[in-house]
Design a protein around this motif. Structure first.
Motif, mmCIF file in Angstrom:
data_model
loop_
_atom_site.group_PDB
_atom_site.id
_atom_site.type_symbol
_atom_site.label_atom_id
_atom_site.label_comp_id
_atom_site.label_asym_id
_atom_site.label_seq_id
_atom_site.Cartn_x
_atom_site.Cartn_y
_atom_site.Cartn_z
ATOM 1 N N GLY A 228 0.784 -1.225 0.000
ATOM 2 C CA GLY A 228 0.000 0.000 0.000
ATOM 3 C C GLY A 228 0.817 1.275 0.000
ATOM 4 O O GLY A 228 0.276 2.363 0.229
ATOM 5 N N ILE A 229 2.115 1.161 -0.270
ATOM 6 C CA ILE A 229 3.015 2.317 -0.229
ATOM 7 C C ILE A 229 3.190 2.885 -1.631
ATOM 8 O O ILE A 229 3.433 2.144 -2.589
ATOM 9 N N ASP A 230 3.054 4.193 -1.770
ATOM 10 C CA ASP A 230 3.301 4.851 -3.056
ATOM 11 C C ASP A 230 4.795 4.814 -3.366
ATOM 12 O O ASP A 230 5.630 5.045 -2.480
ATOM 13 N N VAL A 231 5.135 4.536 -4.620
ATOM 14 C CA VAL A 231 6.544 4.382 -4.996
ATOM 15 C C VAL A 231 6.847 5.233 -6.223
ATOM 16 O O VAL A 231 6.138 5.162 -7.237
ATOM 17 N N LYS A 232 7.934 6.010 -6.133
ATOM 18 C CA LYS A 232 8.476 6.706 -7.289
ATOM 19 C C LYS A 232 9.785 6.035 -7.682
ATOM 20 O O LYS A 232 10.584 5.682 -6.824
ATOM 21 N N VAL A 233 9.975 5.865 -8.990
ATOM 22 C CA VAL A 233 11.114 5.109 -9.501
ATOM 23 C C VAL A 233 11.930 5.973 -10.442
ATOM 24 O O VAL A 233 11.373 6.675 -11.292
ATOM 25 N N PHE A 234 13.248 5.893 -10.287
ATOM 26 C CA PHE A 234 14.138 6.454 -11.311
ATOM 27 C C PHE A 234 15.091 5.366 -11.750
ATOM 28 O O PHE A 234 15.773 4.736 -10.939
ATOM 29 N N ASP A 235 15.132 5.136 -13.056
ATOM 30 C CA ASP A 235 16.094 4.208 -13.658
ATOM 31 C C ASP A 235 16.287 4.665 -15.101
ATOM 32 O O ASP A 235 15.334 4.705 -15.872
ATOM 33 N N PRO A 236 17.521 4.997 -15.488
ATOM 34 C CA PRO A 236 17.750 5.505 -16.846
ATOM 35 C C PRO A 236 17.674 4.446 -17.937
ATOM 36 O O PRO A 236 17.729 4.783 -19.123
ATOM 37 N N HIS A 237 17.551 3.184 -17.576
ATOM 38 C CA HIS A 237 17.481 2.125 -18.574
ATOM 39 C C HIS A 237 16.264 2.365 -19.471
ATOM 40 O O HIS A 237 15.163 2.629 -18.986
ATOM 41 N N PRO A 238 16.422 2.272 -20.798
ATOM 42 C CA PRO A 238 15.311 2.595 -21.709
ATOM 43 C C PRO A 238 14.098 1.671 -21.553
ATOM 44 O O PRO A 238 12.995 2.047 -21.945
ATOM 45 N N GLU A 239 14.292 0.485 -20.996
ATOM 46 C CA GLU A 239 13.170 -0.436 -20.824
ATOM 47 C C GLU A 239 12.814 -0.642 -19.357
ATOM 48 O O GLU A 239 12.227 -1.665 -18.986
ATOM 49 N N ALA A 240 13.132 0.320 -18.533
ATOM 50 C CA ALA A 240 12.891 0.182 -17.095
ATOM 51 C C ALA A 240 11.417 -0.035 -16.782
ATOM 52 O O ALA A 240 11.068 -0.868 -15.929
ATOM 53 N N GLU A 241 10.532 0.689 -17.459
ATOM 54 C CA GLU A 241 9.103 0.554 -17.159
ATOM 55 C C GLU A 241 8.611 -0.851 -17.500
ATOM 56 O O GLU A 241 7.814 -1.436 -16.752
ATOM 57 N N ARG A 242 9.083 -1.400 -18.607
ATOM 58 C CA ARG A 242 8.671 -2.766 -18.965
ATOM 59 C C ARG A 242 9.178 -3.775 -17.941
ATOM 60 O O ARG A 242 8.436 -4.660 -17.490
ATOM 61 N N ILE A 243 10.441 -3.648 -17.549
ATOM 62 C CA ILE A 243 11.035 -4.598 -16.603
ATOM 63 C C ILE A 243 10.308 -4.556 -15.269
ATOM 64 O O ILE A 243 9.951 -5.594 -14.699
ATOM 65 N N VAL A 244 10.066 -3.353 -14.756
ATOM 66 C CA VAL A 244 9.357 -3.218 -13.479
ATOM 67 C C VAL A 244 7.944 -3.780 -13.597
ATOM 68 O O VAL A 244 7.450 -4.463 -12.685
ATOM 69 N N ALA A 245 7.284 -3.519 -14.717
ATOM 70 C CA ALA A 245 5.916 -4.020 -14.912
ATOM 71 C C ALA A 245 5.886 -5.543 -14.898
ATOM 72 O O ALA A 245 4.962 -6.150 -14.330
ATOM 73 N N GLU A 246 6.890 -6.188 -15.498
ATOM 74 C CA GLU A 246 6.924 -7.644 -15.519
ATOM 75 C C GLU A 246 7.196 -8.213 -14.126
ATOM 76 O O GLU A 246 6.590 -9.217 -13.725
ATOM 77 N N VAL A 247 8.100 -7.591 -13.388
ATOM 78 C CA VAL A 247 8.356 -8.030 -12.017
ATOM 79 C C VAL A 247 7.103 -7.861 -11.165
ATOM 80 O O VAL A 247 6.726 -8.753 -10.393
ATOM 81 N N LEU A 248 6.429 -6.722 -11.323
ATOM 82 C CA LEU A 248 5.216 -6.456 -10.548
ATOM 83 C C LEU A 248 4.117 -7.457 -10.889
ATOM 84 O O LEU A 248 3.385 -7.922 -10.001
ATOM 85 N N ALA A 249 3.992 -7.813 -12.154
ATOM 86 C CA ALA A 249 2.975 -8.793 -12.558
ATOM 87 C C ALA A 249 3.234 -10.145 -11.891
ATOM 88 O O ALA A 249 2.303 -10.802 -11.398
ATOM 89 N N ASN A 250 4.498 -10.571 -11.873
ATOM 90 C CA ASN A 250 4.833 -11.817 -11.190
ATOM 91 C C ASN A 250 4.553 -11.729 -9.699
ATOM 92 O O ASN A 250 4.074 -12.686 -9.081
#
Length: 503
Positions: free
Chosen positions: A30-52
């Motif tokens: 339930g914690i709000d999270v802000k992310v910084f990662d310069p990797h061009p596919e960071a949003e995809r990678i995080v989304a896949e980890v979150l889905a799992n």
């Protein structure tokens, strides 16, 4: 329901395997999270980890999680940490890079923000060099997957304050993690020291053709790996010492440490040939499974182990399972009392999913798991009327004295389950209830359970009238449910033919 932790806003700097795991762990608490990662596919990678992670949590616990925190991707470190209460740095394991990133975090973060590093071996004192507020920096070293494995080694540096360590431990404990405080900083801390010793010996065994990688993994997973999962090393060896315990074990096996069995002090040459040898054996072991498939298999196995450990010690849990049970109890408490449930319809009391541990040889949910879900539904009803754990500890409870369970359809792995409860009748000692279990997106009915509960004085070992404080919560529900149609199947005997209207 609000977030569980003493914090409500986190920032994750780095969103790879470990950083993404932290993102998922925070968000699902339930914690709000802000992310910084310069990797061009960071949003995809995080989304896949979150889905799992969401898939794993759906299998892990039947207790509703708090609403998922908000996920925001930011264009800079400064933007991500500007209002954070906990900042977790998970950038690659290079001291110069980490120092540069941590200095940027330290300059932009609120003065009271906690700053944790996911480093797996660098000293926190080295990371603190040059910071304006080194007292708030510590190591929070997790294990992959962060969203399922609960341990984080908390290691303070020379400048880390005791208050920082205490706050970090409290925050981790609140989100279902085990914050273990390491007394003194040392390179690689405790967990990786142990893993490095095992890894070094394993590489020699492969190099010297003693076994291949699959054989070595089999030795671990079919033997001491299972023991370690629930008792660790020293408690396992205490048992191995027999009735005389650890002292006898040390006396008997201690001299073996002088024998030249291992190569723990020799460094294997990871030349191109050995790398290719290990890589080829690992490819063969994977049998074509992708990394994402292996991750899901790993998560399902971990869920099954955690749930088995939760059921240990008479339901009190053992090891990581006890931690899971305590986390679920905090989830229930954070949800508040369920007085807002609509009592003019069957009570929606349990939502869960079919766990991998619940599947039988036919490929669907095994028989006794239906009873488990219905038992959880009964427990939820008792909590609703005030007959909760504290009530039981006070010497009174409701016991289930009769159950009639019908299997109407199959429930399959991962399917959502929803259980409702209708009260058929109530008196001062008894509650007559009817549960219905629905599965899948179409809410098809897969089972029913009719039960009679009897109020007992557990110390005297006999039935006794329930107190007015319980009956006062129970009667309004019973009165409202008396206006509902009698559920199909209520009052049936085992083997009784179904009526044509119900077919």
């Amino acid at each position: 329901m609000t977030s569980l932790a003493p914090i409500s806003r986190a920032a994750c700097i780095g969103g790879g395997v470990i950083g993404g795991g932290w993102v998922a762990r925070f968000l699902l608490a339930g914690i709000d999270v802000k992310v910084f990662d310069p990797h061009p596919e960071a949003e995809r990678i995080v989304a896949e980890v979150l889905a799992n992670a969401e898939r794993a949590y759906g299998l892990l616990t039947s207790v509703p999680l708090p609403p998922r925190g908000r996920l925001t991707f930011c264009a800079s470190v400064g933007e991500a940490v500007a209002d954070a209460e906990w900042i977790q740095e998970s950038v690659p394991e290079r001291l110069d890079l980490k120092r540069r990133v941590l200095a940027e975090i330290d300059a932009a973060a609120p003065a009271d923000a906690l700053i944790g590093s996911s480093t797996s071996g660098l000293l926190p004192s080295d990371l603190q060099e040059g910071l304006g507020h080194p007292e708030r920096l510590f190591v929070a070293h997790p294990y992959n997957p962060v969203y399922l494995l609960p341990l984080a080694e908390i290691v303070g540096g020379k400048a880390t304050s005791a208050a920082t360590i205490a706050r970090a431990k409290d925050a981790l404990d609140a989100i279902g993690m085990k914050g273990v405080v390491i007394a003194r900083e040392i390179e690689a801390f405790v967990g990786d020291r142990l893993l490095e010793a095992l890894w070094r010996e394993a590489l020699w065994l492969i190099k010297d053709d003693i076994c291949d990688v699959e054989t070595l993994d089999d030795v671990i997973r079919y033997s001491f790996g299972l023991r370690w999962a629930q008792m660790g090393l020293f408690q396992t060896y205490r048992i191995a010492g027999g009735e005389a315990g650890m002292r006898h074990f040390l006396a008997q096996f201690g001299p073996c440490l002088q024998w030249p069995w291992t190569k723990l002090t020799d460094v294997v040459d990871l030349d191109e040939a050995l790398v290719e040898k290990i890589g080829a054996q690992s490819d063969a072991q994977a049998k074509g499974l992708s990394i994402r498939q292996l991750e899901r298999i790993r998560d399902e196995n971990l869920v099954g182990i955690l749930q088995a450990l939760k059921a240990g010690q008479g339901g009190e849990g053992w090891g990581a399972g006890k931690l899971l049970a305590e986390f679920e109890q905090r989830l229930r408490e954070s949800a508040g009392h369920a007085d807002a449930v609509d009592i003019h319809a069957p009570l929606p009391l349990v939502e869960t999913r079919v766990s991998p541990a619940w599947i039988d040889y036919n490929g669907h949910m095994t028989e006794h798991r239906y009873l488990q879900v219905f038992g959880d539904t009964t427990d939820a009803l008792l909590r609703l009327i005030g007959a909760d754990l504290a009530y039981v500890e006070g010497g009174h409870s409701y016991y289930t004295v009769e159950t009639h369970l019908r299997h109407l359809d199959e429930a399959h792995l991962g399917e959502a389950l929803r259980a409702t409860c209708q009260i058929l009748s109530v008196d001062e000692k008894r509650i007559h209830i009817f549960h219905r279990l629905f599965a899948g997106a179409g809410n098809r009915e897969v089972a029913t359970a009719e039960q009679m509960l009897l109020h007992v004085d557990t110390r005297a070992g006999r039935a006794t009238p329930a107190p007015e404080i319980i009956l006062a919560r129970l009667r309004p529900i019973a009165t409202a449910h008396a206006q509902l149609d009698a559920p199909e199947g209520a009052g049936r005997a085992v083997g009784q033919k179904r009526s044509m209207a119900a077919v």
